[in-house]
Structures are given as structure tokens and as C-alpha cells.
Write a protein that holds these residues in place. Structure first.
Motif, PDB file in Angstrom:
ATOM      1  N   VAL A 115       0.837  -1.201   0.000  1.00 58.69           N
ATOM      2  CA  VAL A 115       0.000   0.000   0.000  1.00 58.69           C
ATOM      3  C   VAL A 115       0.871   1.250   0.000  1.00 58.69           C
ATOM      4  O   VAL A 115       1.708   1.443   0.885  1.00 58.69           O
ATOM      5  N   LEU A 116       0.661   2.103  -0.995  1.00 65.31           N
ATOM      6  CA  LEU A 116       1.419   3.352  -1.102  1.00 65.31           C
ATOM      7  C   LEU A 116       0.755   4.464  -0.301  1.00 65.31           C
ATOM      8  O   LEU A 116       1.438   5.294   0.305  1.00 65.31           O
ATOM      9  N   SER A 117      -0.553   4.520  -0.321  1.00 66.97           N
ATOM     10  CA  SER A 117      -1.327   5.471   0.471  1.00 66.97           C
ATOM     11  C   SER A 117      -2.778   5.025   0.434  1.00 66.97           C
ATOM     12  O   SER A 117      -3.154   4.125  -0.330  1.00 66.97           O
ATOM     13  N   ILE A 118      -3.604   5.679   1.256  1.00 71.53           N
ATOM     14  CA  ILE A 118      -5.004   5.287   1.332  1.00 71.53           C
ATOM     15  C   ILE A 118      -5.886   6.524   1.454  1.00 71.53           C
ATOM     16  O   ILE A 118      -5.526   7.491   2.127  1.00 71.53           O
ATOM     17  N   ILE A 119      -7.009   6.477   0.756  1.00 74.44           N
ATOM     18  CA  ILE A 119      -8.059   7.478   0.905  1.00 74.44           C
ATOM     19  C   ILE A 119      -9.295   6.760   1.429  1.00 74.44           C
ATOM     20  O   ILE A 119      -9.712   5.742   0.875  1.00 74.44           O
ATOM     21  N   THR A 120      -9.878   7.282   2.508  1.00 77.36           N
ATOM     22  CA  THR A 120     -11.156   6.755   2.978  1.00 77.36           C
ATOM     23  C   THR A 120     -12.201   7.844   2.822  1.00 77.36           C
ATOM     24  O   THR A 120     -11.964   9.009   3.129  1.00 77.36           O
ATOM     25  N   GLU A 121     -13.374   7.447   2.337  1.00 76.45           N
ATOM     26  CA  GLU A 121     -14.415   8.384   1.929  1.00 76.45           C
ATOM     27  C   GLU A 121     -15.680   8.190   2.758  1.00 76.45           C
ATOM     28  O   GLU A 121     -16.345   7.167   2.681  1.00 76.45           O
ATOM     29  N   ASP A 122     -15.976   9.188   3.579  1.00 79.16           N
ATOM     30  CA  ASP A 122     -17.170   9.235   4.416  1.00 79.16           C
ATOM     31  C   ASP A 122     -17.386   7.929   5.187  1.00 79.16           C
ATOM     32  O   ASP A 122     -18.436   7.287   5.090  1.00 79.16           O
ATOM     33  N   LEU A 198      -5.147   2.701  12.553  1.00 82.19           N
ATOM     34  CA  LEU A 198      -4.676   3.967  11.988  1.00 82.19           C
ATOM     35  C   LEU A 198      -3.240   4.309  12.385  1.00 82.19           C
ATOM     36  O   LEU A 198      -2.440   4.681  11.517  1.00 82.19           O
ATOM     37  N   PRO A 199      -2.831   4.182  13.656  1.00 83.65           N
ATOM     38  CA  PRO A 199      -1.447   4.539  13.994  1.00 83.65           C
ATOM     39  C   PRO A 199      -0.398   3.609  13.401  1.00 83.65           C
ATOM     40  O   PRO A 199       0.785   3.943  13.363  1.00 83.65           O
ATOM     41  N   THR A 200      -0.818   2.427  12.917  1.00 89.40           N
ATOM     42  CA  THR A 200       0.131   1.455  12.376  1.00 89.40           C
ATOM     43  C   THR A 200       0.293   1.548  10.867  1.00 89.40           C
ATOM     44  O   THR A 200       1.081   0.809  10.286  1.00 89.40           O
ATOM     45  N   GLU A 201      -0.458   2.440  10.218  1.00 90.90           N
ATOM     46  CA  GLU A 201      -0.507   2.439   8.750  1.00 90.90           C
ATOM     47  C   GLU A 201       0.830   2.773   8.103  1.00 90.90           C
ATOM     48  O   GLU A 201       1.164   2.223   7.050  1.00 90.90           O
ATOM     49  N   GLN A 202       1.575   3.707   8.648  1.00 90.91           N
ATOM     50  CA  GLN A 202       2.877   4.097   8.086  1.00 90.91           C
ATOM     51  C   GLN A 202       2.759   4.613   6.652  1.00 90.91           C
ATOM     52  O   GLN A 202       3.722   4.583   5.889  1.00 90.91           O
ATOM     53  N   ARG A 203       1.583   5.059   6.277  1.00 89.72           N
ATOM     54  CA  ARG A 203       1.349   5.555   4.924  1.00 89.72           C
ATOM     55  C   ARG A 203       0.489   6.815   5.016  1.00 89.72           C
ATOM     56  O   ARG A 203      -0.332   6.955   5.921  1.00 89.72           O
ATOM     57  N   LEU A 225      -7.803  11.812  11.899  1.00 92.23           N
ATOM     58  CA  LEU A 225      -6.440  12.233  11.556  1.00 92.23           C
ATOM     59  C   LEU A 225      -5.547  12.261  12.791  1.00 92.23           C
ATOM     60  O   LEU A 225      -4.369  11.878  12.733  1.00 92.23           O
ATOM     61  N   LYS A 226      -6.089  12.690  13.924  1.00 89.15           N
ATOM     62  CA  LYS A 226      -5.298  12.724  15.160  1.00 89.15           C
ATOM     63  C   LYS A 226      -4.877  11.330  15.593  1.00 89.15           C
ATOM     64  O   LYS A 226      -3.819  11.152  16.199  1.00 89.15           O
ATOM     65  N   LEU A 227      -5.690  10.322  15.272  1.00 92.27           N
ATOM     66  CA  LEU A 227      -5.334   8.945  15.589  1.00 92.27           C
ATOM     67  C   LEU A 227      -4.246   8.424  14.658  1.00 92.27           C
ATOM     68  O   LEU A 227      -3.383   7.644  15.065  1.00 92.27           O
ATOM     69  N   GLN A 228      -4.284   8.859  13.385  1.00 88.56           N
ATOM     70  CA  GLN A 228      -3.367   8.317  12.379  1.00 88.56           C
ATOM     71  C   GLN A 228      -1.960   8.900  12.497  1.00 88.56           C
ATOM     72  O   GLN A 228      -0.978   8.186  12.366  1.00 88.56           O
TER      73      GLN A 228
END
Length: 265
Positions: A115-122, A198-203, A225-228
Motif C-alpha cells: 500500500v502506497l497510500s489510502i483514501i477513505t471516503e465518508d 490507523l497509527p500502524t498504517e505508516q502511509r 487524523l489525530k489517531l493516524q
């Protein structure tokens, strides 16, 4: 049509489009979706040099109708098997609604390697409010899981009128959806809590929301976002848009998503 046969014997429909040398954007839809719901993204993403990968979850769209494996973790396993079958080494993920949970469960089970990055929508990382957590479904708590699941098929999710072109595509690709068969999947999706992922994503992670969403409070992306905590992660709010920004504000959605991917290339 292309199909994957999963390790538990279910046929999963998928479609891969775009330039063969393009990095893949994996599009994960919500509950009741089929691959046609991403049609407004395909031309824009492919024209920008990306390849797009869409799938119909089990008991969705053209995939096999089954009561087997109707849980978010199994859907994440189906995604992992598809990436393995297609020998895909790297993806950007966009997950809408339940698709965000599928993406996060994929990360939880299989890690960040592809995974290069992630977008989550609503999609809030925890749908049901509990104690100090009030960034879930508006007015919900744990006691209302079953009540919301019964009410969900009747909620008007969009706020903006869809274009005639989008309506035409959705109508032409309509497939009957069995709410009774998939009820256990809806319940499992509502019960998910991936705040710890979320804090483990590294992306980098872009949290998108419609500020007129009938489901979530407008400030949930900032709370998530504060969690990530990744310094490259961002939030974005679609003004006057409901639960489905990629259909309600397709051009704006495409521009924002592509700008996010280009920024981290």
C-alpha cells in the motif's frame, strides 16, 4: 468479464483498466455497490496514467451470490487474493463507506507492504458511538446496531442530484441486491472498530467526507487524523455533499484524489 476463484470457492468479479505500466488505484466500494459506481473515476484516473482495479464483493454485482464469508475480514482476504493472483506489488487504495473498512482490515491483516497510500471516503473508523467516542453515526450507540441495520436501506445517502450521465450508467449496470442475504455483512460492518489500525498504517491517509453526510458528524475526519498521526496525511470536506462524494461531486473528487497521489509520488 474477469473472475477470481477464492480459496473458499467463491467467484469474484473484477475489472482492470488503464495503461499497463500505470500504478494501480484499487477502488473499494460500499455496501450494495457494484463496480459501475466507480465509472466517473475510471477515465480521469486512467488519463492521468494510473491503472484502476475494481471488484464486486461476494454477493454484490456480478460476483457469486452466497451467504458464505459475509464479513469484512473475508472481503479483505478476497482483496489480498486478487492482488496476489494479478501479481500486483503496489496500490493506492480508495475505500468508500464499507470499502474503507475493507481497506483498513486489509492493512490490519496483511500490513503496509503493498500500500502506497489510502483514501477513505465518508467512513468513521468506529461507526457506533460509545463513551467519549462520538465521531460515529449520528445519534448512535452500541444498543442501536440492529436498529440502524434495519433502517439503513431506507436512508437517502446523497444530498446533491447525480448527473444524468451518472444515473444512466448506474441504471444500465444495475444488479439486484439481496439485503436479507447480506444482512450479516451489514451488521459486521457496523460493528467494526479500526481506530487501532490507523497509527500502524505508516502511509499517508486522506480522510474525505461530505459535510452534509446523513451518517457522520462533519468533524470526524479531523478526529481520525489525530489517531493516524502521519505528517503527510490530510482531511478534505466536500461542501453540500452527502455520503457519496465520488458520485455527487465526481470532478472535484477526482481532482482531489489525484492531487493527493501526485503529492506523495
Amino acid at each position: 468479464m474477469s473472475f477470481l476463484k477464492t480459496n473458499d470457492g467463491i467467484q469474484i468479479h473484477y475489472q482492470l483498466d488503464g495503461p499497463h505500466n500505470g500504478t494501480i488505484i484499487l477502488l473499494l466500494g460500499g455496501y450494495t455497490s457494484n463496480i459501475a459506481t466507480w465509472t466517473p473515476q475510471i477515465e480521469a484516473f486512467n488519463a492521468a496514467g494510473y491503472r484502476t482495479l475494481r471488484l464486486d464483493y461476494r454477493s454484490h454485482g456480478q460476483s457469486e451470490q452466497t451467504a458464505q464469508g459475509l464479513r469484512i475480514a473475508r472481503l479483505a482476504m478476497d482483496v489480498a487474493e486478487l492482488l496476489q493472483q494479478l501479481d500486483i506489488k503496489a496500490v493506492y487504495i480508495i475505500g468508500h463507506s464499507m470499502g474503507a473498512s475493507v481497506g483498513e482490515l486489509y492493512l490490519s491483516l496483511f500490513g503496509n507492504q503493498k500500500v502506497l497510500s489510502i483514501i477513505t471516503e465518508d467512513q468513521s473508523p468506529k461507526m457506533l458511538n460509545e463513551g467519549e467516542w462520538q465521531a460515529g453515526l449520528k445519534g448512535s450507540d452500541l444498543r442501536q446496531l440492529g436498529t440502524f441495520a434495519e433502517r439503513f436501506p431506507h436512508i437517502k445517502l446523497t444530498q446533491k442530484h447525480l448527473s444524468s450521465e451518472i444515473k444512466k450508467v448506474l441504471a444500465e449496470n444495475y444488479t439486484p441486491f439481496d439485503f436479507k442475504l447480506t444482512h450479516s455483512l451489514l451488521l459486521d460492518g457496523i460493528a467494526q472498530d479500526w481506530r487501532d489500525v490507523l497509527p500502524t498504517e505508516q502511509r499517508p491517509h486522506l480522510f474525505m467526507s461530505g459535510d452534509a453526510s446523513p451518517l457522520y458528524p462533519a468533524n470526524y475526519p479531523e478526529i481520525a487524523l489525530k489517531l493516524q498521526r502521519n505528517p503527510q496525511s490530510q482531511t478534505y470536506h466536500f461542501e453540500g455533499v452527502g455520503h457519496v462524494p465520488h458520485l455527487e461531486a465526481a470532478d472535484e473528487f477526482n481532482q482531489v484524489a489525484l492531487a493527493f497521489f501526485d503529492q506523495i509520488n
